[in-house]
Design a protein around this motif. Structure first.
Motif, short mmCIF file in Angstrom:
data_model
loop_
_atom_site.label_atom_id
_atom_site.label_comp_id
_atom_site.label_asym_id
_atom_site.label_seq_id
_atom_site.Cartn_x
_atom_site.Cartn_y
_atom_site.Cartn_z
N SER A 11 45.05 19.84 41.72
CA SER A 11 46.41 20.14 42.19
C SER A 11 47.20 18.88 42.48
O SER A 11 48.39 18.79 42.17
N ARG A 12 46.54 17.88 43.05
CA ARG A 12 47.24 16.62 43.32
C ARG A 12 47.67 15.96 42.01
O ARG A 12 48.76 15.37 41.93
N ARG A 13 46.83 16.05 41.00
CA ARG A 13 47.20 15.49 39.70
C ARG A 13 48.43 16.19 39.14
O ARG A 13 49.33 15.54 38.59
N PHE A 59 54.27 16.05 37.97
CA PHE A 59 55.56 16.68 38.25
C PHE A 59 56.54 15.67 38.84
O PHE A 59 57.72 15.64 38.48
N GLN A 60 56.06 14.84 39.74
CA GLN A 60 56.93 13.85 40.36
C GLN A 60 57.51 12.89 39.32
O GLN A 60 58.66 12.48 39.43
N GLU A 114 53.64 21.82 29.29
CA GLU A 114 52.73 21.24 28.29
C GLU A 114 52.14 19.93 28.78
O GLU A 114 50.93 19.69 28.65
N ARG A 115 52.95 19.07 29.38
CA ARG A 115 52.45 17.78 29.90
C ARG A 115 51.48 18.02 31.07
O ARG A 115 50.48 17.29 31.22
N LEU A 116 51.77 19.00 31.91
CA LEU A 116 50.86 19.32 33.01
C LEU A 116 49.51 19.79 32.46
O LEU A 116 48.44 19.39 32.96
N HIS A 117 49.55 20.62 31.44
CA HIS A 117 48.31 21.11 30.83
C HIS A 117 47.47 19.94 30.31
O HIS A 117 46.26 19.87 30.56
N ARG A 121 39.14 19.73 37.10
CA ARG A 121 38.63 21.10 37.06
C ARG A 121 39.63 22.05 36.43
O ARG A 121 39.27 23.08 35.89
N GLY A 122 40.92 21.69 36.46
CA GLY A 122 41.97 22.56 35.92
C GLY A 122 42.46 23.56 36.94
O GLY A 122 42.02 23.58 38.10
#
Length: 333
Positions: A188-190, A195-196, A208-211, A218-219
């Motif tokens: 989640s921190r990643r 996002f920032q 897409e970039r978050l994925h 762990r995802g």
């Protein structure tokens, strides 16, 4: 840029918790630069709110944190599943109390806090939101807010949220790291870090970039919502079981996420656009909350501040079997 911060939850089950809540709040106020007088206001209000929970509440708890929209302000949210307040106007009068309300000290709280809000349903409980600023400083705006609570006795939540506002446009992220504990929190921190850096990307590209960024973790489940208040629309893209809703007085409309786990497996990513009526609220929440909550069971809630909306849903729809997070975003008024 606002992200979920370190938040201190204090269970208010007996008198010994009153001092713990007061110390946590005044320590945070000192870190925010409050002088002795302003720290005293915080101490009195928090002590009175905690005392009310001990005397009258059921399952009382208090969230103490830096205000989500101002680094130099303190926010305290007290919530319970107690008897509620039947006559709020009488309850805020100093000295008013009955055994069935949270009347004691509520008038003092309204005086001491820089801003406050009370949402109470008879027989269901009460949420009291308080914000504190240094003397002469205006209270922060309240157009977006979130709350997160870890499962059981865990110290860290595997969920996280973040949001950014640019004029009439607001973009929010919610990530539910797979499972719970430190490994989920790392994922989640990643997501928040990415996002920032990339929050101005189009919604679908951002997802897409978050994925891709979560591939080494762990995802988790991820959703992004971009609210155009002036245009009255939201663009939404989700991967996994984050729930997204457009909430208004007459009901709610669900927003679609595609199946998958960000960082590992996915369907074809999709972006959806929805009309957002005035006076409504966008609500994103992790699966630590049941989807079966009913807007009709919360009269007037859609018109409340995002902090009160998020805290109320966390209290009533949150399960104790998982980390739970709610992000609420106010539409145009």
């Amino acid at each position: 840029m606002i992200r979920s911060r370190d938040e201190s939850w204090v269970r208010i089950e007996d008198a010994s918790a009153i001092g713990a809540a007061r110390r946590a709040a005044t320590s945070l106020a000192e870190a925010c630069g409050f002088d002795e007088h302003d720290r005293g206001r915080v101490a009195v209000a928090v002590s009175e709110a905690a005392s009310n929970l001990v005397k009258h509440a059921v399952e009382g708890s208090m969230l103490i944190r830096t205000h989500p929209e101002a680094d130099d302000a303190v926010e305290v949210i007290a919530l319970d599943k107690g008897p509620g307040i039947r006559d709020l106007t009488r309850a805020v009068r100093d000295g008013y109390s009955t055994a069935g309300t949270l009347g004691i000290g509520l008038g003092g709280i309204t005086r001491m806090a820089s801003a406050h809000e009370v949402y109470s349903l008879p027989g269901r409980g009460t949420v009291v939101s308080m914000s504190f600023t240094a003397a002469g400083t205006a209270p922060p705006a309240s157009r977006m807010s979130g709350v997160t609570r870890p499962i059981g006795e865990e110290i860290v939540s595997g969920d996280a949220y973040a949001y950014v506002e640019d004029g009439d446009t607001a973009t929010g992220l919610l990530c539910d790291g797979l499972g719970h504990g430190p490994a989920a929190a790392t994922a989640s921190r990643r997501a928040v870090e990415v996002f920032q850096d990339l929050s101005d990307l189009p919604v679908l590209q951002l997802l897409e970039r978050l994925h891709r960024a979560l591939a080494g973790t762990r995802g988790g489940a991820v959703a992004v919502a971009r609210l155009d208040r002036a245009g009255g629309v939201v663009r939404y893209a989700g991967l996994g079981n984050v729930s997204g809703w457009i909430v208004h007085a007459e009901g709610r409309q669900g927003m679609i996420s595609v199946p998958g786990i960000a960082g590992h497996q996915r369907s074809r990513l999709r972006e959806y656009e929805y009309a957002v009526p005035p006076h409504s609220m966008l609500v994103l929440h992790s699966d630590g909350l049941t989807e079966r909550w009913d807007v009709a069971a919360f009269p007037g809630l859609a018109a409340r501040s995002p902090a009160v909306v998020a805290a109320t849903l966390l209290r009533d729809a949150g399960t104790r079997r998982d980390d739970a997070t709610v992000l609420a975003m106010k539409a145009a008024t």
